[in-house]
Write a protein that holds these residues in place. Structure first.
Motif, short mmCIF file in Angstrom:
data_model
loop_
_atom_site.label_atom_id
_atom_site.label_comp_id
_atom_site.label_asym_id
_atom_site.label_seq_id
_atom_site.Cartn_x
_atom_site.Cartn_y
_atom_site.Cartn_z
N ASP A 146 0.83 -1.19 0.00
CA ASP A 146 0.00 0.00 0.00
C ASP A 146 0.88 1.25 0.00
O ASP A 146 1.94 1.27 0.58
N VAL A 147 0.36 2.27 -0.68
CA VAL A 147 1.04 3.56 -0.69
C VAL A 147 0.99 4.16 0.69
O VAL A 147 -0.05 4.10 1.37
N LYS A 148 2.10 4.72 1.11
CA LYS A 148 2.10 5.40 2.39
C LYS A 148 2.64 6.81 2.20
O LYS A 148 3.73 7.01 1.66
N VAL A 149 1.84 7.76 2.66
CA VAL A 149 2.25 9.15 2.67
C VAL A 149 2.24 9.60 4.12
O VAL A 149 1.20 9.50 4.79
N THR A 150 3.36 10.06 4.58
CA THR A 150 3.52 10.38 6.00
C THR A 150 3.83 11.86 6.16
O THR A 150 4.78 12.37 5.56
N GLN A 151 3.02 12.51 6.98
CA GLN A 151 3.28 13.91 7.32
C GLN A 151 3.93 13.95 8.69
O GLN A 151 3.57 13.18 9.58
N SER A 152 4.86 14.86 8.87
CA SER A 152 5.73 14.82 10.04
C SER A 152 5.01 15.09 11.35
O SER A 152 5.42 14.58 12.40
N VAL A 184 6.55 12.75 3.32
CA VAL A 184 7.36 11.72 2.69
C VAL A 184 6.44 10.64 2.13
O VAL A 184 5.50 10.22 2.81
N GLN A 185 6.72 10.21 0.89
CA GLN A 185 5.95 9.11 0.30
C GLN A 185 6.92 7.99 -0.09
O GLN A 185 8.07 8.24 -0.43
N ASP A 186 6.39 6.76 -0.04
CA ASP A 186 7.27 5.60 -0.22
C ASP A 186 6.99 4.82 -1.50
O ASP A 186 7.40 3.67 -1.63
N MET A 187 6.27 5.43 -2.46
CA MET A 187 5.87 4.67 -3.65
C MET A 187 6.51 5.20 -4.93
O MET A 187 6.03 4.90 -6.01
N ASP A 188 7.53 6.01 -4.80
CA ASP A 188 8.24 6.48 -6.00
C ASP A 188 7.34 7.28 -6.94
O ASP A 188 7.52 7.26 -8.17
N HIS A 189 6.35 7.97 -6.39
CA HIS A 189 5.45 8.77 -7.21
C HIS A 189 6.13 10.03 -7.72
O HIS A 189 6.93 10.66 -7.01
N GLU A 190 5.79 10.38 -8.96
CA GLU A 190 6.37 11.59 -9.56
C GLU A 190 5.77 12.85 -8.95
O GLU A 190 6.45 13.84 -8.74
N ASN A 191 4.46 12.83 -8.75
CA ASN A 191 3.74 14.05 -8.38
C ASN A 191 3.49 14.12 -6.88
O ASN A 191 3.12 13.12 -6.26
N MET A 192 3.67 15.29 -6.33
CA MET A 192 3.33 15.54 -4.93
C MET A 192 2.64 16.88 -4.81
O MET A 192 2.90 17.81 -5.61
N PHE A 193 1.74 16.97 -3.83
CA PHE A 193 0.85 18.13 -3.71
C PHE A 193 0.75 18.56 -2.25
O PHE A 193 0.81 17.74 -1.35
#
Lengths: 111, 112
Positions: free
Chosen positions: A1-7, A24-33
């Motif tokens: 599962d994709v994990k996006v972690t805010q500090s 920080v995201q752990d799925m090698d995604h190109e786009n961040m918002f």
């Protein structure tokens, strides 16, 4: 599962402080918002990045800046925090221009 | 700028009732997504619809994409208190960027 972690889940800062929100995201995604969410106004896009060191302004960039030095990390910076920046801040990442995966959010209060 | 209008803005129902929420636009979208957000948390992706007329089911939730790809609906059968949350629709911006356009959401409360 994709994990996006805010500090941080919750932050309280004083007016005029410089504030850093990390994501920080752990799925090698190109786009961040980065979005902020306020009652009655929905999600509003602050900045987004489609590659390392690349950034584009969203709908409400004033008072904010961003940094993306590594693919997995996208930082939002409040240069001089003001009370009208009290809000819920949400970071997201995506591989394509849809199917965004969000972090848990940071509730920022500026006093 | 493309806009997504969601209705109703608020919905309060009793457990066991059925409901439908709507997401409408004057613009064509290549795809639409639905998210659910619980208080104090980030939105979680429920489904993506891509083809005009497409219907997707996720347990008691049924999602439909309009034939013209300008609108979508979410139908919940026999709502449960666990369905309570903010339902957001979103679509990919057609201006060539990687942005998502979000509706303002429908806040659903299911009372036991």
């Amino acid at each position: 599962d994709v994990k996006v972690t805010q500090s941080s889940r919750y932050l309280v800062k004083r007016t005029g402080e410089k504030v850093f929100l990390e994501c920080v995201q752990d799925m090698d995604h190109e786009n961040m918002f980065w979005y902020r969410q306020d009652p009655g106004l929905g999600l509003r896009l602050i900045y987004f990045s489609y590659d390392v060191k690349m950034k584009e302004k969203g709908d409400i960039p004033e008072g904010y800046s961003v940094s993306r030095e590594k693919k997995e990390r996208f930082s939002l910076i409040l240069e001089s925090a003001s009370t009208n920046q009290t809000s819920m801040y949400l970071c997201a990442s995506s591989l394509w221009s849809y199917e965004a995966f969000f972090g848990q959010g940071t509730r920022l209060t500026v006093v | 700028t493309q806009l997504l209008e969601q209705s109703p803005q608020f919905l309060s129902i009793q457990e066991g009732e059925n409901l439908t929420v709507y997401c409408n636009s004057s613009s064509v979208f290549s795809s639409l997504q639905w998210y659910r957000q619980e208080p104090g948390e980030g939105p979680v992706l429920l489904v993506t619809v891509v083809t005009g007329g497409e219907v997707k089911k996720l347990k008691r939730l049924t999602f439909q994409f309009g034939d013209a790809r300008k609108d979508s609906s979410l139908h919940i059968t026999a709502a449960q208190p666990g369905d309570t949350g903010l339902y957001l629709c979103a679509g990919a911006d057609q201006g060539g960027s990687e942005k998502l356009v979000f509706g303002k959401g429908t806040k659903l409360t299911v009372n036991p």
